[in-house]
Design a protein around this motif. Sequence first.
Motif, PDB file in Angstrom:
ATOM      1  N   SER A   1      46.247   4.021  -0.208  1.00 45.97           N
ATOM      2  CA  SER A   1      44.918   4.204   0.359  1.00 45.97           C
ATOM      3  C   SER A   1      44.959   4.337   1.869  1.00 45.97           C
ATOM      4  CB  SER A   1      44.012   3.037  -0.041  1.00 45.97           C
ATOM      5  OG  SER A   1      44.599   1.799   0.358  1.00 45.97           O
ATOM      6  N   ALA A   2      45.906   3.671   2.510  1.00 47.24           N
ATOM      7  CA  ALA A   2      46.009   3.782   3.969  1.00 47.24           C
ATOM      8  C   ALA A   2      46.297   5.212   4.392  1.00 47.24           C
ATOM      9  CB  ALA A   2      47.110   2.845   4.481  1.00 47.24           C
TER      10      ALA A   2
ATOM     11  N   SER B   1      43.408   8.267   6.172  1.00 51.11           N
ATOM     12  CA  SER B   1      43.744   8.697   7.527  1.00 51.11           C
ATOM     13  C   SER B   1      43.541  10.194   7.673  1.00 51.11           C
ATOM     14  CB  SER B   1      45.202   8.341   7.840  1.00 51.11           C
ATOM     15  OG  SER B   1      45.420   6.960   7.691  1.00 51.11           O
ATOM     16  N   PRO B   2      43.463  10.678   8.922  1.00 49.71           N
ATOM     17  CA  PRO B   2      43.351  12.125   9.127  1.00 49.71           C
ATOM     18  C   PRO B   2      44.561  12.860   8.545  1.00 49.71           C
ATOM     19  CG  PRO B   2      42.812  10.938  11.150  1.00 49.71           C
ATOM     20  CD  PRO B   2      43.386   9.926  10.196  1.00 49.71           C
ATOM     21  N   GLY B   3      44.328  14.036   8.036  1.00 51.52           N
ATOM     22  CA  GLY B   3      45.397  14.846   7.460  1.00 51.52           C
ATOM     23  C   GLY B   3      44.813  15.901   6.541  1.00 51.52           C
ATOM     24  N   SER B   4      45.685  16.496   5.742  1.00 49.20           N
ATOM     25  CA  SER B   4      45.249  17.515   4.788  1.00 49.20           C
ATOM     26  C   SER B   4      46.093  17.377   3.532  1.00 49.20           C
ATOM     27  CB  SER B   4      45.408  18.919   5.390  1.00 49.20           C
ATOM     28  OG  SER B   4      44.995  19.899   4.471  1.00 49.20           O
ATOM     29  N   TYR B   5      45.472  16.886   2.459  1.00 48.08           N
ATOM     30  CA  TYR B   5      46.194  16.596   1.225  1.00 48.08           C
ATOM     31  C   TYR B   5      45.429  17.155   0.023  1.00 48.08           C
ATOM     32  CZ  TYR B   5      48.075  13.033   4.387  1.00 48.08           C
ATOM     33  OH  TYR B   5      48.628  12.383   5.467  1.00 48.08           O
ATOM     34  N   THR B   6      46.178  17.292  -1.072  1.00 50.41           N
ATOM     35  CA  THR B   6      45.573  17.605  -2.369  1.00 50.41           C
ATOM     36  C   THR B   6      45.992  16.524  -3.351  1.00 50.41           C
ATOM     37  OG1 THR B   6      45.574  19.989  -2.007  1.00 50.41           O
ATOM     38  CG2 THR B   6      45.467  19.245  -4.276  1.00 50.41           C
TER      39      THR B   6
ATOM     40  N   SER C   1      45.635   3.434  -6.006  1.00 42.89           N
ATOM     41  CA  SER C   1      45.927   3.843  -4.629  1.00 42.89           C
ATOM     42  C   SER C   1      45.834   2.648  -3.685  1.00 42.89           C
ATOM     43  CB  SER C   1      44.937   4.929  -4.183  1.00 42.89           C
ATOM     44  OG  SER C   1      45.065   6.075  -4.974  1.00 42.89           O
ATOM     45  N   ALA C   2      44.854   1.804  -3.962  1.00 42.39           N
ATOM     46  CA  ALA C   2      44.722   0.605  -3.136  1.00 42.39           C
ATOM     47  C   ALA C   2      45.868  -0.368  -3.406  1.00 42.39           C
ATOM     48  CB  ALA C   2      43.376  -0.055  -3.412  1.00 42.39           C
TER      49      ALA C   2
ATOM     50  N   SER D   1      33.388  12.495   2.174  1.00 39.42           N
ATOM     51  CA  SER D   1      34.099  11.298   2.616  1.00 39.42           C
ATOM     52  C   SER D   1      35.591  11.578   2.592  1.00 39.42           C
ATOM     53  CB  SER D   1      33.767  10.114   1.697  1.00 39.42           C
ATOM     54  OG  SER D   1      32.372   9.886   1.642  1.00 39.42           O
ATOM     55  N   ASN D   2      36.378  10.567   2.891  1.00 43.98           N
ATOM     56  CA  ASN D   2      37.832  10.735   2.814  1.00 43.98           C
ATOM     57  C   ASN D   2      38.278  10.747   1.361  1.00 43.98           C
ATOM     58  OD1 ASN D   2      38.270   7.956   1.926  1.00 43.98           O
ATOM     59  ND2 ASN D   2      37.858   7.349   4.041  1.00 43.98           N
ATOM     60  N   LEU D   3      39.551  11.051   1.150  1.00 43.99           N
ATOM     61  CA  LEU D   3      40.075  11.212  -0.214  1.00 43.99           C
ATOM     62  C   LEU D   3      39.925   9.948  -1.042  1.00 43.99           C
ATOM     63  CD1 LEU D   3      43.306  13.312   0.477  1.00 43.99           C
ATOM     64  CD2 LEU D   3      41.362  14.026  -0.915  1.00 43.99           C
ATOM     65  N   TYR D   4      40.167   8.791  -0.420  1.00 42.51           N
ATOM     66  CA  TYR D   4      40.087   7.541  -1.177  1.00 42.51           C
ATOM     67  C   TYR D   4      38.673   7.340  -1.725  1.00 42.51           C
ATOM     68  CZ  TYR D   4      40.156   2.579  -2.260  1.00 42.51           C
ATOM     69  OH  TYR D   4      40.044   1.360  -2.906  1.00 42.51           O
ATOM     70  N   GLU D   5      37.665   7.517  -0.877  1.00 50.04           N
ATOM     71  CA  GLU D   5      36.293   7.336  -1.324  1.00 50.04           C
ATOM     72  C   GLU D   5      35.868   8.450  -2.285  1.00 50.04           C
ATOM     73  OE1 GLU D   5      33.887   6.959   2.136  1.00 50.04           O
ATOM     74  OE2 GLU D   5      34.713   5.004   2.706  1.00 50.04           O
TER      75      GLU D   5
END
Length: 699
Positions: free
Chosen positions: A148-149, A153-158, A142-143, A124-128
Amino acid sequence: SPNWGSGWLSCSVRRPPRSRAPLTMRAGLLLPAALLALWATLASAARTPYQQILHHSRIRGRHQGPNVCAVLKLIGTNRKYLPNCKLWYQRKICGKSTMIAYECCPGYEEVPGEKGCPAALPLSNLYETLGIVGATTTQLYSASSNLSAEITSPGSYTIFAPTNEAWASLPAEMLDSLVSNVNIELLNALRYHMVNRRVMTDDLKHGTSLPSMYQNIDIQIHHYPNGIVTVNCARLLKADHHATNGVVHLIDKVISTTTNSILQIIEIEESLETLRAAVAAAGLNNLLESEGQFTLLAPTNEAFEKIPQETLNRILGDPEALKDLLNHHILKSAMCAEAIIAGLSMETLEGDMLEVGCNGDELTLNGRPIIANKDVIATNGVIHFVNELLIPDSAKTLLELGEQSEVSTSIDLFRQAGLSSHLTGNERLTLLAPTNSFYKDHTASADRNLLLDHIVKDQLSSKYLYHGQKLETLSGKKLRVFVYRNNLCIENACIAAHDKRGRFGTLFTVDKILTPPVGTVMDVLKADDRFSTLVAAIQSAGLMETLNRPKSFTVFAPTNEAFQAMPQGELNKLMGNAKELANILKYHIGDEILVSGAVGAVVRLKSLQGDKLEISTRNNGINVNKEPVAEADIMATNGVIYAVNTVLQPPAFRPNERGDEPADPALEIFRQASATSQVSQRSARLAPVYSRLLARMKH
């Protein structure tokens, strides 16, 4: 069983036996199998330390089912550790007992009714993903902060996500300031836990930094050989949880920004005021603000106050000693407290080793819990505040080196003899100090002249001493150095411990009081009434000139008691035959100097007579040819004397006891036959015995 030779991270794990393939099949598979083994070796070598302990954890947990990892859990806590081989067998973290627990390896989950963790976690995405890995507080914040927004969203994070317990352990006032201003303070705090690209554990290199998503302020990364990875000294708990737009690493603390160097922290910290002045006086400002990764064991003002004022003033007034003192508090690499799970030796900038360890939650230095505040992060390392000053040997006087040590009794004797000025001044000297254990069986004497013989001019190092070297003492006497296979001795005293090299002097710990020579072997024998018979025998045999020569002898000197123990007829015969007497006496003289400290289990020493003497130790005593020595190490300018209460017999006089070659049976028979022939005329009954002995000789 563990393969200790392969280091921290590997050990052999028993595998079930495999059936052997037919010979033809094995031959056909030989090359591919070899290539596969090579690939496996290279793959193992390429793993990072963290990946190695994760791999070991999977191996230990595999009997529980697929994708199960074994962890060590500290009893009474929720703290868990992936085990390396050493930890697996010791089952202790910082001296505290652990229990084995099993859990799903990162990226997997259980399926009801099935063994192990057969299912991969949903991607899933980072938030989930934060919720999936249990970082629900980080997900909630985060929310709240509207992060969380971005992380949906699409991207690449750590994201380095603190656990729920990490958020709960924050001081109440700090947590209140964050949650009361979610759009600025909380958002900035969360963005400092993020990197604007996907960073896996194999990218987390030791001593590197990553620009965070909060003003590009760096996050400090350390990846230790024991597999522990820290982020600003927060430990990575579960790593590499993949998401569609990045990766989540679970950490055990909430990290805060750091923009100050070690020097800047010293300059603003009130409890380090004395250290600040010392660093400036020693010229270490540039070092502590330069790029690098250091660990500063920062002595507090309280630590300096515990040192005697005289000692502190001396060190502060001596730039070289002060620099050594401070460098002794700086480790060559950054070491976070979380990385220390057992004792290890670490090198300081001064060159010595410090034993860094832990006992429960306390860090220890050289076994002492003296760290008051740990893990203060700087841009170029980490600071641990210590409440005791660590004074290295290189900054100490001879007096300080010996106090409260294994030679403290000797130090007290030097003080009583009025020699303290030599032990506290700036003369370049070497002190030969007997161990405290020596005085358990010997009377301690503060004889000034004797103790002056134990202070050598010049600051020496034992590893550079050589055989035959002469050392001059403060008394003006010359001491000889003897280098043996198993020991290093100065006259009769042998080195008993490693050197302690101080600011101006070096301390040699020796096993006994040193006795400088006072004359030749003949001078010493003449001056001792115990050897009057021996002296007369030496004169009669014409050996006086030999024993006065400037050579090297070891003399096993029979006492008057030894000669008196001989049968009178045998003694008279010996004294009346100069050649035989000289032969016997030469057998008592070795052709080199052998002090008692050089005698191991057995040493064979060639005598002037030609045969070898056997010197050995037993029950803390010295024996020669299995005969006890009455007194050892009577030193002479051309040798050493051992008093013995037995006249030693060369092998030619005791054929059944020869140690270097077996007795000649024919010679023994001949002697028996000769003895028999003398009585055969008086006893016809013994004539057949004589005949049989002669017959044996012919065969």
